[in-house]
Enzyme design. Sequence first.
Site, mmCIF file in Angstrom:
data_model
loop_
_atom_site.group_PDB
_atom_site.id
_atom_site.type_symbol
_atom_site.label_atom_id
_atom_site.label_comp_id
_atom_site.label_asym_id
_atom_site.label_seq_id
_atom_site.Cartn_x
_atom_site.Cartn_y
_atom_site.Cartn_z
ATOM 1 N N PHE A 23 -2.719 0.978 -2.480
ATOM 2 C CA PHE A 23 -1.870 2.150 -2.774
ATOM 3 C C PHE A 23 -1.389 2.116 -4.231
ATOM 4 C CE2 PHE A 23 2.891 3.043 -2.486
ATOM 5 C CZ PHE A 23 2.783 4.355 -2.920
ATOM 6 N N ASP A 43 -10.674 -6.503 -5.516
ATOM 7 C CA ASP A 43 -9.969 -6.248 -4.257
ATOM 8 C C ASP A 43 -10.858 -6.689 -3.100
ATOM 9 O OD1 ASP A 43 -8.741 -4.773 -1.964
ATOM 10 O OD2 ASP A 43 -7.500 -3.926 -3.550
ATOM 11 N N THR A 47 -6.512 -4.533 2.956
ATOM 12 C CA THR A 47 -5.588 -3.432 3.294
ATOM 13 C C THR A 47 -5.802 -2.236 2.372
ATOM 14 O OG1 THR A 47 -3.819 -4.285 1.861
ATOM 15 C CG2 THR A 47 -3.824 -5.035 4.149
ATOM 16 N N VAL A 69 -9.243 -12.866 -4.203
ATOM 17 C CA VAL A 69 -8.662 -13.567 -5.364
ATOM 18 C C VAL A 69 -8.184 -14.972 -4.973
ATOM 19 C CG1 VAL A 69 -6.337 -12.601 -5.160
ATOM 20 C CG2 VAL A 69 -7.163 -13.242 -7.366
ATOM 21 N N ASN A 111 -4.742 -18.615 -9.126
ATOM 22 C CA ASN A 111 -6.062 -18.247 -9.677
ATOM 23 C C ASN A 111 -5.919 -17.159 -10.737
ATOM 24 O OD1 ASN A 111 -7.395 -20.093 -8.062
ATOM 25 N ND2 ASN A 111 -7.775 -18.622 -6.419
ATOM 26 N N TYR A 157 5.566 -13.410 3.909
ATOM 27 C CA TYR A 157 5.535 -12.516 2.742
ATOM 28 C C TYR A 157 6.610 -12.931 1.726
ATOM 29 C CZ TYR A 157 5.601 -8.027 0.192
ATOM 30 O OH TYR A 157 5.558 -7.034 -0.775
ATOM 31 N N THR A 187 8.393 1.622 -2.322
ATOM 32 C CA THR A 187 7.724 2.676 -3.080
ATOM 33 C C THR A 187 6.841 3.480 -2.133
ATOM 34 O OG1 THR A 187 7.770 1.291 -5.053
ATOM 35 C CG2 THR A 187 6.148 3.063 -5.031
HETATM 36 P P1 NAD Z 1 -1.568 -2.243 -0.401
HETATM 37 O O1 NAD Z 1 -1.759 -3.005 0.851
HETATM 38 O O2 NAD Z 1 -1.905 -0.802 -0.412
HETATM 39 O O3 NAD Z 1 -2.363 -2.929 -1.594
HETATM 40 C C1 NAD Z 1 -2.625 -4.301 -1.680
HETATM 41 C C2 NAD Z 1 -4.069 -4.473 -2.121
HETATM 42 O O4 NAD Z 1 -4.362 -5.882 -2.269
HETATM 43 C C3 NAD Z 1 -5.064 -3.944 -1.072
HETATM 44 O O5 NAD Z 1 -6.013 -3.107 -1.703
HETATM 45 C C4 NAD Z 1 -5.713 -5.192 -0.494
HETATM 46 O O6 NAD Z 1 -7.011 -4.965 -0.034
HETATM 47 C C5 NAD Z 1 -5.637 -6.131 -1.690
HETATM 48 N N1 NAD Z 1 -5.681 -7.559 -1.336
HETATM 49 C C6 NAD Z 1 -4.923 -8.209 -0.423
HETATM 50 N N2 NAD Z 1 -5.255 -9.518 -0.390
HETATM 51 C C7 NAD Z 1 -6.234 -9.692 -1.325
HETATM 52 C C8 NAD Z 1 -6.985 -10.813 -1.769
HETATM 53 N N3 NAD Z 1 -6.800 -12.031 -1.247
HETATM 54 N N4 NAD Z 1 -7.909 -10.643 -2.734
HETATM 55 C C9 NAD Z 1 -8.127 -9.412 -3.270
HETATM 56 N N5 NAD Z 1 -7.442 -8.310 -2.897
HETATM 57 C C10 NAD Z 1 -6.513 -8.458 -1.919
HETATM 58 O O7 NAD Z 1 -0.052 -2.471 -0.823
HETATM 59 P P2 NAD Z 1 0.784 -1.844 -2.037
HETATM 60 O O8 NAD Z 1 1.929 -1.157 -1.454
HETATM 61 O O9 NAD Z 1 -0.111 -1.109 -2.964
HETATM 62 O O10 NAD Z 1 1.330 -3.166 -2.734
HETATM 63 C C11 NAD Z 1 0.750 -3.688 -3.923
HETATM 64 C C12 NAD Z 1 1.593 -4.850 -4.427
HETATM 65 O O11 NAD Z 1 2.924 -4.408 -4.694
HETATM 66 C C13 NAD Z 1 1.718 -5.997 -3.427
HETATM 67 O O12 NAD Z 1 1.682 -7.221 -4.142
HETATM 68 C C14 NAD Z 1 3.082 -5.806 -2.833
HETATM 69 O O13 NAD Z 1 3.636 -7.016 -2.395
HETATM 70 C C15 NAD Z 1 3.850 -5.219 -4.003
HETATM 71 N N6 NAD Z 1 4.992 -4.419 -3.531
HETATM 72 C C16 NAD Z 1 4.806 -3.192 -2.968
HETATM 73 C C17 NAD Z 1 5.913 -2.474 -2.504
HETATM 74 C C18 NAD Z 1 5.776 -1.106 -1.912
HETATM 75 O O14 NAD Z 1 6.793 -0.544 -1.499
HETATM 76 N N7 NAD Z 1 4.614 -0.509 -1.831
HETATM 77 C C19 NAD Z 1 7.200 -3.036 -2.616
HETATM 78 C C20 NAD Z 1 7.336 -4.307 -3.153
HETATM 79 C C21 NAD Z 1 6.223 -4.983 -3.636
#
Ligand code: NAD
Length: 347
Positions: A23, A43, A47, A69, A111, A157, A187
């Site tokens: 996202f 990626d 998710t 990763v 990494n 988490y 967000t």
């Molecule tokens: P999301 O799940 O849409 O995106 C996370 C992405 O990481 C996905 O595309 C998933 O496939 C990829 N991913 C997960 N594990 C992986 C791995 N081992 N290797 C490669 N890719 C991997 O979530 P998001 O909401 O877009 O969140 C993105 C980041 O922002 C995250 O680190 C999350 O902790 C942080 N974050 C998001 C929010 C929010 O409200 N959306 C709030 C706080 C922190």
Amino acid sequence: MPAQTRISPRCSMHVLVTGGAGFIGSHLCALLLGRGDQVICVDDLSTGSKSNIERLTENPAFEFHEADVSAGLEIEGTVSAVVHLASPASPPDYHRLPLETLAVGSRGTENALRLAHHHGARFVLASTSEIYGDPLMHPQREEYWGNVNPIGPRSVYDEAKRFAEAITVAYRRTLGVDTGVIRIFNTYGPRMRPHDGRVVTSFITQALNGDPLTIYGDGSQTRSFCYVDDLIRGIVAMIDSSEPGPVNLGNPNERTVAELAELVSAVTGTRSPIEFHPLPTDDPTRRRPDITKALTTLDWSPRVDIEDGLRRTVEWFRSRPEEVAAAAAAVAGGQCDNLFPEYQEQL
Ligand code: NAD
Ligand code: UDP
């Protein structure tokens, strides 16, 4: 364990975005490309989704590599910045992927840091307001150390992100890597998955399907919701600065979950009733960022108010009626009710 990935990019100067098909990551990749950066998105699609970056793949400055990763990463050529977003982020996702979440917060972060060190690149870690746990300080300032249950269901988490912050700061202090930590608060916006189980997506999906809006607990718990375009401006400001952080990025406009349900009902025009379900274990009671530091160090503050942000998000969901209908069962409510019964028994 999967083998390490080696990438030989087409272009010479890059920003690497881990989790770029998610996202937030897909919005970030789009903005970076829009200002002329070369972007490598890594990626594992655990998710995220290729459909999030479908349009970006038409741009020759964009490369996508499907890789984990946590298994290791090498990139040839010049990397100017590494933005580490890879991690499950929605509670149902990290409950479903507990070991993967811990791995990507720990090994995955190291990494990504190694890569930044090797290339002399700026490193930005996407941390989270979750590191404050169920906060005893309100609103939350970056100085606050947090109140986290290290063995509760959310710990995979929260503690992964706390470790990620610790190792990021250690790479800065010990190896001189130019690191920056952002703590992202809730967000929302287009490209969230309708079935991801987060509150904004669940309420919108339920409202559009005419299903009951599922409030966990009595709905008095608060969150502060930031529209994705605002967040992305903040992340880019952090990439471009040398600020070590941590810096809170979020919208300080705090709402109860019950108020959010009312807002979603008003924006969608639904007549869906409200349905109450048990509050998940360790669900934080309140969340609001103090963004003074973001304002003073990055000249950043959010601009999109929640009514406008919800309207834009609802519009995007409405344009995908099949996905929204298909998500109905997944967000029918109560999916958190019976998580971790063995943990409940230990209490
Ligand atoms: P999301 O799940 O849409 O995106 C996370 C992405 O990481 C996905 O595309 C998933 O496939 C990829 N991913 C997960 N594990 C992986 C791995 N081992 N290797 C490669 N890719 C991997 O979530 P998001 O909401 O877009 O969140 C993105 C980041 O922002 C995250 O680190 C999350 O902790 C942080 N974050 C998001 C929010 C929010 O409200 N959306 C709030 C706080 C922190
Ligand atoms: N929540 C809710 N109904 C839902 C999904 C979530 O009431 O269908 C609540 C959840 O218990 C929490 C808040 O909404 O209090 C925010 O949940 P979300 O999963 O979006 O984010 P987080 O808990 O990680 O801040």
